[in-house]
Design an enzyme around this catalytic site. Structure first.
Site, PDB file in Angstrom:
ATOM      1  N   TRP A 196       0.896  -1.173   0.000  1.00  0.00           N
ATOM      2  CA  TRP A 196       0.000   0.000   0.000  1.00  0.00           C
ATOM      3  C   TRP A 196       0.923   1.208   0.000  1.00  0.00           C
ATOM      4  O   TRP A 196       1.778   1.337   0.873  1.00  0.00           O
ATOM      5  CB  TRP A 196      -0.841  -0.048   1.280  1.00  0.00           C
ATOM      6  CG  TRP A 196      -1.835   1.047   1.456  1.00  0.00           C
ATOM      7  CD1 TRP A 196      -2.774   1.464   0.554  1.00  0.00           C
ATOM      8  CD2 TRP A 196      -2.008   1.849   2.630  1.00  0.00           C
ATOM      9  NE1 TRP A 196      -3.525   2.473   1.094  1.00  0.00           N
ATOM     10  CE2 TRP A 196      -3.078   2.735   2.367  1.00  0.00           C
ATOM     11  CE3 TRP A 196      -1.387   1.911   3.870  1.00  0.00           C
ATOM     12  CZ2 TRP A 196      -3.533   3.674   3.296  1.00  0.00           C
ATOM     13  CZ3 TRP A 196      -1.833   2.835   4.794  1.00  0.00           C
ATOM     14  CH2 TRP A 196      -2.891   3.703   4.512  1.00  0.00           C
ATOM     15  N   ASP A 237      -0.208  -4.938   9.817  1.00  0.00           N
ATOM     16  CA  ASP A 237      -1.296  -4.048   9.408  1.00  0.00           C
ATOM     17  C   ASP A 237      -2.516  -4.914   9.089  1.00  0.00           C
ATOM     18  O   ASP A 237      -2.458  -5.755   8.187  1.00  0.00           O
ATOM     19  CB  ASP A 237      -0.852  -3.239   8.175  1.00  0.00           C
ATOM     20  CG  ASP A 237      -1.899  -2.217   7.763  1.00  0.00           C
ATOM     21  OD1 ASP A 237      -2.930  -2.108   8.450  1.00  0.00           O
ATOM     22  OD2 ASP A 237      -1.671  -1.509   6.749  1.00  0.00           O
ATOM     23  N   LYS A 248     -13.350  -0.370   7.083  1.00  0.00           N
ATOM     24  CA  LYS A 248     -13.933  -1.317   6.131  1.00  0.00           C
ATOM     25  C   LYS A 248     -14.984  -2.199   6.804  1.00  0.00           C
ATOM     26  O   LYS A 248     -16.062  -2.401   6.270  1.00  0.00           O
ATOM     27  CB  LYS A 248     -12.852  -2.230   5.533  1.00  0.00           C
ATOM     28  CG  LYS A 248     -11.486  -1.606   5.372  1.00  0.00           C
ATOM     29  CD  LYS A 248     -11.338  -0.781   4.129  1.00  0.00           C
ATOM     30  CE  LYS A 248     -10.032  -0.009   4.215  1.00  0.00           C
ATOM     31  NZ  LYS A 248      -9.753   0.839   3.117  1.00  0.00           N
TER      32      LYS A 248
HETATM   33  C1  LMR Z   1      -6.996   1.614  -0.246  1.00  0.00           C
HETATM   34  O1  LMR Z   1      -5.922   1.015  -0.272  1.00  0.00           O
HETATM   35  O2  LMR Z   1      -7.636   1.911  -1.262  1.00  0.00           O
HETATM   36  C2  LMR Z   1      -7.612   1.960   1.094  1.00  0.00           C
HETATM   37  O3  LMR Z   1      -6.825   1.470   2.125  1.00  0.00           O
HETATM   38  C3  LMR Z   1      -7.914   3.402   1.239  1.00  0.00           C
HETATM   39  C4  LMR Z   1      -6.690   4.241   1.330  1.00  0.00           C
HETATM   40  O4  LMR Z   1      -6.623   5.056   2.262  1.00  0.00           O
HETATM   41  O5  LMR Z   1      -5.793   4.136   0.487  1.00  0.00           O
END
Ligand code: LMR
Length: 400
Positions: free
Chosen positions: A134, A215, A250
């Site tokens: 992420w 996480d 979520k």
């Molecule tokens: C995502 O990865 O789309 C979600 O976790 C929202 C975000 O804050 O990026």
């Protein structure tokens, strides 16, 4: 005069995920589909207010509690309910008191607080994240003062986890590296480790004195609340000190309320008490104390047996809808005779699928078809529904 102070500031790129929402909203086409940000949408394309949330809100409204500051660490009951949710009610971690939990501003807030804690209270300077991860993980670490290093995780050619490479990279990290791991529903790939692989990761963390930071933004979106917590529970049994970030964005559809938690697992109740004093300082220096509303809602639901059971039902129907959409996309791609077999979509877990679409293909999807996805090829399956899945499949096939 200081008129030069901003003169050399160069603009940085927009967030690759959050910026998609603005682009999607600005698109006038009726056919448009938002497969960008990880946010649950139902079959009609809206983020529903869960029944349990509506009930909790009604009860809270009746109480008309004054809007005072809440403790820096959040509501004590909320914190203890979160611990039980992630470790299980009878867990030794819970009963021994060797973990401390603080209410945070979503999962992102938990990550930031945990990174601050480990940097300022324990002197950690290097953070490691999976490749890919992420994108915000790297920014959170950097802004908390860490150098960031990647460890290999995903093999695009095999469309699978490259565990050998991951092991090699983790073993090469210096001691006291803060290692960000995805507890379930890996974002963006949707591929998680097996239990045996997690055990190996735990052994490496022990042997190399690494500090795991799990996480868990998607508890309940893979197989169920307890099943998805199994990785955190393995770490809890391992004797390692570690951190865990959880989020109710979520699982309660409470995105805008910013409600999450940071849990720090230490070696003893006394250590946990001392760590907690630093967490209070970190919270104070970042935002003083967390917002109350989301905490009140989640606390009320988790504390009440009937509401909790109803929540588990609602969560499982969200999970099932996502699974159905994975099947539907795979079947549509097959029916069209697309160049690529998309059955891998059903092997991935959570909200996302890592499609292998290239940035150029993703750009074409937006420009020609009004379909918005992250440029690394990640799509949010929740944006699919019975009405648009055929159109999405045809558009995918057209750009392949
Ligand atoms: C995502 O990865 O789309 C979600 O976790 C929202 C975000 O804050 O990026």
């Amino acid at each position: 005069m200081n008129e030069k102070v901003f003169a050399d500031v160069t603009a940085v790129a927009d967030d690759p995920i959050l910026s998609l929402t603005g682009k999607f909203l600005a698109d006038p086409r009726d056919c448009k589909v938002n497969l960008g940000v990880g946010m649950y949408l139902d079959e009609t394309g809206v983020t529903p207010v869960l029944n349990v949330v509506r009930k909790a809100k009604e009860a809270i409204a009746k109480e008309s509690t004054p809007h005072t500051y809440i403790p820096q660490t959040g509501f004590p009951l909320y914190d203890s309910l979160v611990q039980k949710l992630i470790f299980g009610v009878d867990s030794e971690v819970v009963t021994s008191g060797r973990a401390c939990t603080v209410q945070t501003l979503g999962g992102t807030g938990a990550l930031k607080l945990g990174c601050d804690l480990m940097h300022w209270a324990c002197g950690l300077k290097l953070g490691a994240t999976s490749i890919p991860t992420w994108t915000n993980h790297n920014d959170i670490l950097r802004l908390a003062g860490y150098a960031v290093q990647g460890y290999r995780y995903y093999d695009a050619e095999q469309n699978a986890v490259n565990f050998e490479a991951m092991v090699e990279d983790l073993k090469a990290l210096p001691e006291n590296t803060l290692v960000i791991l995805h507890a379930c529903c890996h974002n963006p790939t949707g591929y998680d480790l097996t239990t045996d692989q997690w055990k190996e990761v735990i052994d490496i963390c022990k042997a190399r004195s690494l500090v795991p930071f799990l996480d868990m933004a998607y508890q309940g979106f893979k197989d169920g609340l307890d099943e998805d917590a199994s990785t955190i529970r393995l770490f809890a049994q391992s004797g390692l000190s570690f951190l865990a970030a959880s989020s109710f964005s979520k699982s309660f559809n409470l995105y805008g309320e910013r409600i999450g938690a940071l849990t720090v697992v230490t070696q003893s109740a006394d250590e946990a008490r001392r760590v907690q004093t630093h967490l209070k300082t970190c919270a104070r220096a970042n935002y003083s104390n967390p917002p109350a509303f989301g905490g009140r809602i989640v606390e009320r639901v988790l504390a009440d047996d009937a509401l909790r059971s109803e929540w588990i039902e609602e969560l499982s129907s969200m999970r099932n809808r996502i699974r159905q959409m994975r099947e539907a996309l795979t079947n549509e791609m097959k029916a069209i005779g697309a160049k690529r077999d998309f059955s891998f979509v059903t092997q991935q877990a959570g909200m996302f699928s890592f499609t292998g679409l290239t940035p150029e293909q993703v750009d074409r999807l937006a420009a020609e078809f009004g379909i918005y996805a992250v440029r690394n090829g990640r799509i949010c399956i929740c944006g699919l529904n019975e009405k648009n899945v055929g159109y999405v499949a045809k558009s995918f096939a057209a750009v392949l």
